[in-house]
Scaffold this motif. Structure first.
Motif, PDB file in Angstrom:
ATOM      1  N   LYS A   3      53.241   6.098  73.088  1.00 30.37           N
ATOM      2  CA  LYS A   3      53.864   4.821  73.422  1.00 30.37           C
ATOM      3  C   LYS A   3      53.477   3.763  72.390  1.00 30.37           C
ATOM      4  O   LYS A   3      54.305   2.954  71.976  1.00 30.37           O
ATOM      5  CB  LYS A   3      53.440   4.396  74.828  1.00 30.37           C
ATOM      6  N   PHE A   4      52.219   3.780  71.946  1.00 30.50           N
ATOM      7  CA  PHE A   4      51.760   2.840  70.929  1.00 30.50           C
ATOM      8  C   PHE A   4      52.516   3.053  69.627  1.00 30.50           C
ATOM      9  O   PHE A   4      52.970   2.098  68.989  1.00 30.50           O
ATOM     10  CB  PHE A   4      50.256   2.998  70.700  1.00 30.50           C
ATOM     11  N   VAL A   5      52.667   4.302  69.231  1.00 29.92           N
ATOM     12  CA  VAL A   5      53.367   4.613  67.975  1.00 29.92           C
ATOM     13  C   VAL A   5      54.819   4.178  68.068  1.00 29.92           C
ATOM     14  O   VAL A   5      55.360   3.582  67.133  1.00 29.92           O
ATOM     15  CB  VAL A   5      53.255   6.125  67.645  1.00 29.92           C
ATOM     16  N   LYS A   6      55.467   4.457  69.196  1.00 32.11           N
ATOM     17  CA  LYS A   6      56.872   4.080  69.361  1.00 32.11           C
ATOM     18  C   LYS A   6      57.026   2.566  69.293  1.00 32.11           C
ATOM     19  O   LYS A   6      57.921   2.063  68.615  1.00 32.11           O
ATOM     20  CB  LYS A   6      57.399   4.606  70.691  1.00 32.11           C
ATOM     21  N   ASN A   7      56.167   1.840  69.985  1.00 26.93           N
ATOM     22  CA  ASN A   7      56.241   0.376  69.962  1.00 26.93           C
ATOM     23  C   ASN A   7      55.956  -0.171  68.567  1.00 26.93           C
ATOM     24  O   ASN A   7      56.585  -1.129  68.136  1.00 26.93           O
ATOM     25  CB  ASN A   7      55.270  -0.231  70.969  1.00 26.93           C
ATOM     26  N   MET A   9      56.477   1.427  65.693  1.00 20.56           N
ATOM     27  CA  MET A   9      57.582   1.778  64.805  1.00 20.56           C
ATOM     28  C   MET A   9      58.792   0.877  65.040  1.00 20.56           C
ATOM     29  O   MET A   9      59.508   0.548  64.103  1.00 20.56           O
ATOM     30  CB  MET A   9      57.980   3.245  65.005  1.00 20.56           C
ATOM     31  N   GLU A  10      59.025   0.483  66.276  1.00 22.75           N
ATOM     32  CA  GLU A  10      60.150  -0.392  66.580  1.00 22.75           C
ATOM     33  C   GLU A  10      59.961  -1.783  65.999  1.00 22.75           C
ATOM     34  O   GLU A  10      60.935  -2.502  65.762  1.00 22.75           O
ATOM     35  CB  GLU A  10      60.353  -0.480  68.098  1.00 22.75           C
ATOM     36  N   SER A  11      58.742  -2.170  65.739  1.00 23.23           N
ATOM     37  CA  SER A  11      58.494  -3.509  65.210  1.00 23.23           C
ATOM     38  C   SER A  11      58.713  -3.598  63.702  1.00 23.23           C
ATOM     39  O   SER A  11      58.751  -4.696  63.152  1.00 23.23           O
ATOM     40  CB  SER A  11      57.060  -3.948  65.535  1.00 23.23           C
ATOM     41  N   ILE A  12      58.893  -2.477  63.035  1.00 23.14           N
ATOM     42  CA  ILE A  12      59.095  -2.476  61.584  1.00 23.14           C
ATOM     43  C   ILE A  12      60.580  -2.671  61.291  1.00 23.14           C
ATOM     44  O   ILE A  12      61.416  -1.906  61.755  1.00 23.14           O
ATOM     45  CB  ILE A  12      58.584  -1.164  60.960  1.00 23.14           C
TER      46      ILE A  12
END
Length: 61
Positions: A3-7, A9-12
């Motif tokens: 979940k941390f990685v997905k969040n 990655m979405e911020s880039i």
């Protein structure tokens, strides 16, 4: 963790273009590789084929 990685990655910004760029690099590499294989001369291929068995080449090192 996922979940941390997905969040993150979405911020880039512009991250959606990276998979397309990597696919393009992959495709271009293999197209160039196929082009080289099909256009290589028979003499060059024969020379590379016999290189591991060439004792003079190994003795020069």
């Amino acid at each position: 963790m996922l979940k941390f990685v997905k969040n993150h990655m979405e911020s880039i910004e512009g991250i959606a273009s990276y998979p397309m760029i990597s696919l393009l690099i992959f495709f271009v590499f293999f197209v160039l590789l196929f082009w080289w294989v099909f256009t290589a001369t028979k003499a060059h291929i024969k020379e590379m084929e016999e290189l591991p068995l060439d004792n003079d080449y190994h003795n020069q090192k």
